[in-house]
Write an enzyme that holds these catalytic residues in place. Structure first.
Site, PDB file in Angstrom:
ATOM      1  N   CYS A  51       4.140   3.178 -17.586  1.00 32.46           N
ATOM      2  CA  CYS A  51       3.327   2.082 -18.137  1.00 32.46           C
ATOM      3  C   CYS A  51       1.957   1.930 -17.491  1.00 32.46           C
ATOM      4  CB  CYS A  51       4.099   0.781 -18.028  1.00 32.46           C
ATOM      5  SG  CYS A  51       5.681   0.892 -18.871  1.00 32.46           S
ATOM      6  N   ARG A  74       8.458  10.087 -15.277  1.00 29.16           N
ATOM      7  CA  ARG A  74       7.202  10.013 -16.026  1.00 29.16           C
ATOM      8  C   ARG A  74       6.125   9.368 -15.158  1.00 29.16           C
ATOM      9  NH1 ARG A  74       9.088   7.086 -21.372  1.00 29.16           N
ATOM     10  NH2 ARG A  74      10.065   5.821 -19.765  1.00 29.16           N
ATOM     11  N   ALA A 123       0.852  -1.193   0.000  1.00 30.16           N
ATOM     12  CA  ALA A 123       0.000   0.000   0.000  1.00 30.16           C
ATOM     13  C   ALA A 123       0.892   1.250   0.000  1.00 30.16           C
ATOM     14  CB  ALA A 123      -0.884  -0.001   1.230  1.00 30.16           C
ATOM     15  N   GLY A 124       0.355   2.351  -0.492  1.00 28.40           N
ATOM     16  CA  GLY A 124       1.125   3.584  -0.505  1.00 28.40           C
ATOM     17  C   GLY A 124       0.414   4.686  -1.258  1.00 28.40           C
TER      18      GLY A 124
HETATM   19  C1  UGA Z   1       5.740  -2.337 -15.182  1.00 31.16           C
HETATM   20  C2  UGA Z   1       5.590  -3.860 -15.057  1.00 31.16           C
HETATM   21  O1  UGA Z   1       5.987  -4.302 -13.761  1.00 31.16           O
HETATM   22  C3  UGA Z   1       6.420  -4.584 -16.124  1.00 31.16           C
HETATM   23  O2  UGA Z   1       6.183  -5.982 -16.052  1.00 31.16           O
HETATM   24  C4  UGA Z   1       6.000  -4.069 -17.506  1.00 31.16           C
HETATM   25  O3  UGA Z   1       6.731  -4.703 -18.545  1.00 31.16           O
HETATM   26  C5  UGA Z   1       6.233  -2.567 -17.548  1.00 31.16           C
HETATM   27  O4  UGA Z   1       5.425  -1.943 -16.525  1.00 31.16           O
HETATM   28  C6  UGA Z   1       5.846  -2.078 -18.927  1.00 31.16           C
HETATM   29  O5  UGA Z   1       4.679  -2.199 -19.304  1.00 31.16           O
HETATM   30  O6  UGA Z   1       6.729  -1.663 -19.693  1.00 31.16           O
HETATM   31  P1  UGA Z   1       7.495  -0.519 -14.286  1.00 31.16           P
HETATM   32  O7  UGA Z   1       6.511   0.517 -14.750  1.00 31.16           O
HETATM   33  O8  UGA Z   1       8.934  -0.367 -14.631  1.00 31.16           O
HETATM   34  O9  UGA Z   1       7.071  -1.988 -14.860  1.00 31.16           O
HETATM   35  O10 UGA Z   1       7.402  -0.528 -12.708  1.00 31.16           O
HETATM   36  P2  UGA Z   1       6.879  -1.460 -11.528  1.00 31.16           P
HETATM   37  O11 UGA Z   1       8.036  -1.945 -10.763  1.00 31.16           O
HETATM   38  O12 UGA Z   1       5.915  -2.465 -11.995  1.00 31.16           O
HETATM   39  O13 UGA Z   1       6.105  -0.380 -10.621  1.00 31.16           O
HETATM   40  C7  UGA Z   1       5.002   0.376 -11.116  1.00 31.16           C
HETATM   41  C8  UGA Z   1       4.431   1.273 -10.048  1.00 31.16           C
HETATM   42  O14 UGA Z   1       3.680   0.520  -9.108  1.00 31.16           O
HETATM   43  C9  UGA Z   1       5.463   2.039  -9.228  1.00 31.16           C
HETATM   44  O15 UGA Z   1       5.028   3.382  -9.094  1.00 31.16           O
HETATM   45  C10 UGA Z   1       5.491   1.334  -7.897  1.00 31.16           C
HETATM   46  O16 UGA Z   1       5.840   2.179  -6.843  1.00 31.16           O
HETATM   47  C11 UGA Z   1       4.037   0.907  -7.770  1.00 31.16           C
HETATM   48  N1  UGA Z   1       3.828  -0.241  -6.861  1.00 31.16           N
HETATM   49  C12 UGA Z   1       4.343  -1.471  -7.171  1.00 31.16           C
HETATM   50  C13 UGA Z   1       3.064  -0.077  -5.714  1.00 31.16           C
HETATM   51  O17 UGA Z   1       2.557   1.024  -5.412  1.00 31.16           O
HETATM   52  N2  UGA Z   1       2.852  -1.162  -4.891  1.00 31.16           N
HETATM   53  C14 UGA Z   1       3.354  -2.381  -5.174  1.00 31.16           C
HETATM   54  O18 UGA Z   1       3.115  -3.334  -4.400  1.00 31.16           O
HETATM   55  C15 UGA Z   1       4.132  -2.541  -6.332  1.00 31.16           C
END
Ligand code: UGA
Length: 461
Positions: free
Chosen positions: A288, A355, A280-281
């Protein structure tokens, strides 16, 4: 990597994040790759020695440098689609698909590239060329690419030239993109025919066999083009849904006196649910998730089945940014004239990518309230929004501030010693700490002198 595998001549169109990772990894796997980039400044940077990789991705600069130096015959850059198509068997389309005004994906660049590839096929007479969509696109883009190319061929009286459209979505997360490419969990390929499937198998063979991380061989899922396209949007939307779901539960925790960290742990212990993406956050950000969920919703409406749940996912996410403002208001009363220190600007740790960063939304909302913003991020060093004063340390940002909002869970913040945190609390005008990622222990923070507020965290822990 086994370079005895037969290599394929591949072009990769678009030297952005996805394109550069794809091209460099395929060249490293032994294929002969030509990257096409039409931004002349970017192209010049990539062609210089040593090359200048314009994006931050751990290991990418080194890999590109290594390839340019050690294997220039397998990795080069050009600006001409015509030239590379004449000389290759397949092209990955890795151009941007930015968000349009009403949430739809803007496919202008994809269309332009498809047109240019078709014109190049006409000029070279090349048959059985394989056009691979790598960019994230809505379902049925493959059909549109085929129609566009057929129209060009027809105009030149070359209707008979056979070609194949393939969908091969990327699953690269920023910060781990090279590992994700070289050691994938799955490879998804949507094809029109068995020869398309064979080509894709040939391209991915060295990666599947190299077993880079010592993992078991990844599954290569061969399906139709539409299903592959949907897998990408559905996967990202499902992950975003998990985050919004846990954030909604966190809001209920706050009202019910429960603790989201324990609730999420308890849920994640069920193997059918699993522990991932349940933090959560302040909500998800990045290039993406916000864009893909909006685009998926948009295409669902176009297809006559408005996927309303996705709208809710986005609304809950927006609500998490507003939640921060509400928490600050209840701690500080009026925000006008108050100084708020933002810890962490990048959309997630280990990147400098701003972004879709939650910090930008939060800063905007705070500025609307008349608050003054100071900020610190270990990687972001450029001014990111108007009237935001960037500091060079967590302490410097906190000095004299009325509150700190931790937005990005950088390791540096998690590792602050009791002593540093104590001096930070003392340096503040008022030691309010909003932990937007539940990174720090509430009890410890309170003992160190902070008025600590997490997201869905029990107040009396
Ligand atoms: C995401 C997907 O994880 C990849 O599998 C996908 O290929 C990529 O998008 C894409 O479509 O190109 P990314 O955007 O680099 O990758 O970042 P993530 O690590 O997935 O995090 C996304 C967001 O979710 C971040 O802002 C992160 O802080 C947030 N998040 C993630 C949460 O708030 N809670 C969580 O439990 C996990």
């Amino acid at each position: 990597m086994d370079l005895t595998e037969p290599s394929t001549r591949i072009s990769v169109i678009g030297a952005g994040h996805v394109g550069l990772v794809t091209g460099a990894c395929l060249a490293q796997a032994g294929h002969i790759v030509t990257m096409v980039e039409n931004d002349s400044a970017r192209l010049a940077g990539l062609r210089q020695s040593p090359p200048n990789v314009p994006i931050y991705e751990p290991g990418l600069q080194q890999l590109v440098e290594h390839l340019c130096l050690e294997a220039p015959e397998r990795f080069r850059f050009t600006d001409s689609i015509r030239e590379v198509v004449a000389d290759s068997e397949a092209a990955f389309i890795c151009v941007g698909t930015p968000q349009g005004e009403t949430g739809e994906a803007n496919l202008f660049y994809v269309e332009r590239v498809a047109t240019e590839i078709a014109e190049a096929l006409v000029a070279s007479g090349r048959e059985h060329f394989v056009v691979i969509e790598k960019s994230t696109v809505p379902v049925r883009t493959g059909e549109a690419v085929r129609r566009t190319m057929e129209r060009v061929l027809r105009r030149h009286g070359k209707d008979e030239l056979p070609f194949e459209v393939v969908s091969n979505p990327e699953f690269l997360a920023e910060g781990t993109a090279l590992r994700d490419f070289m050691s994938p969990d799955r490879i998804v390929v949507g094809v029109e025919s068995t020869s398309g499937a064979e080509m894709m198998r040939r391209i991915y063979e060295p990666i599947i066999k190299s077993n880079a991380d010592g993992k078991s061989e990844p599954e290569i899922l061969i399906t139709d083009v539409q299903s592959a396209e949907l897998i990408k949007h559905a996967s990202n939307s499902f992950l975003a849904l998990r985050i919004s779901f846990i954030n909604a539960v966190a809001n209920i925790c706050e009202r019910a006196g429960a603790d989201i960290r324990e609730v999420a742990r308890g849920m994640g212990l069920d193997p059918r649910i699993g522990p991932h993406f349940l933090k959560a956050g302040v909500g998800f950000g990045g290039y993406c998730f916000p864009k893909d969920v909006a685009a998926f919703y948009h295409i669902s409406k176009e297809l006559g089945y408005p996927f309303e749940l996705l709208k809710n996912v986005l609304e809950i996410n927006e609500g998490q940014r507003i939640l921060v403002i509400d928490k600050l208001r209840s701690a500080l009363w009026n925000l006008k004239g108050k100084t708020i220190a933002i810890w962490g600007l990048a959309f997630k740790p280990n990147t400098e990518d701003m972004r879709g960063a939650p910090a930008l939304d939060i800063i905007h909302l705070l500025q609307q309230e008349g608050a003054l913003i100071v900020a610190y991020d270990p990687a972001v060093t450029n001014v990111i929004a108007e009237a935001v004063e960037l500091k060079d340390s967590a302490l410097a940002a906190a000095e004299g501030a009325d509150a700190i909002v931790l937005v990005t869970e950088w390791k540096e913040f998690a590792e602050l010693s009791d002593e540093s945190l104590k001096s930070i609390a003392t340096a503040m005008a008022y030691p309010v700490f909003i932990d937007g990622r539940n990174l720090l222990e509430p009890e410890r923070m309170r003992n160190l002198g902070f008025e600590y507020h997490g997201i869905g965290v029990r107040r009396n822990t």
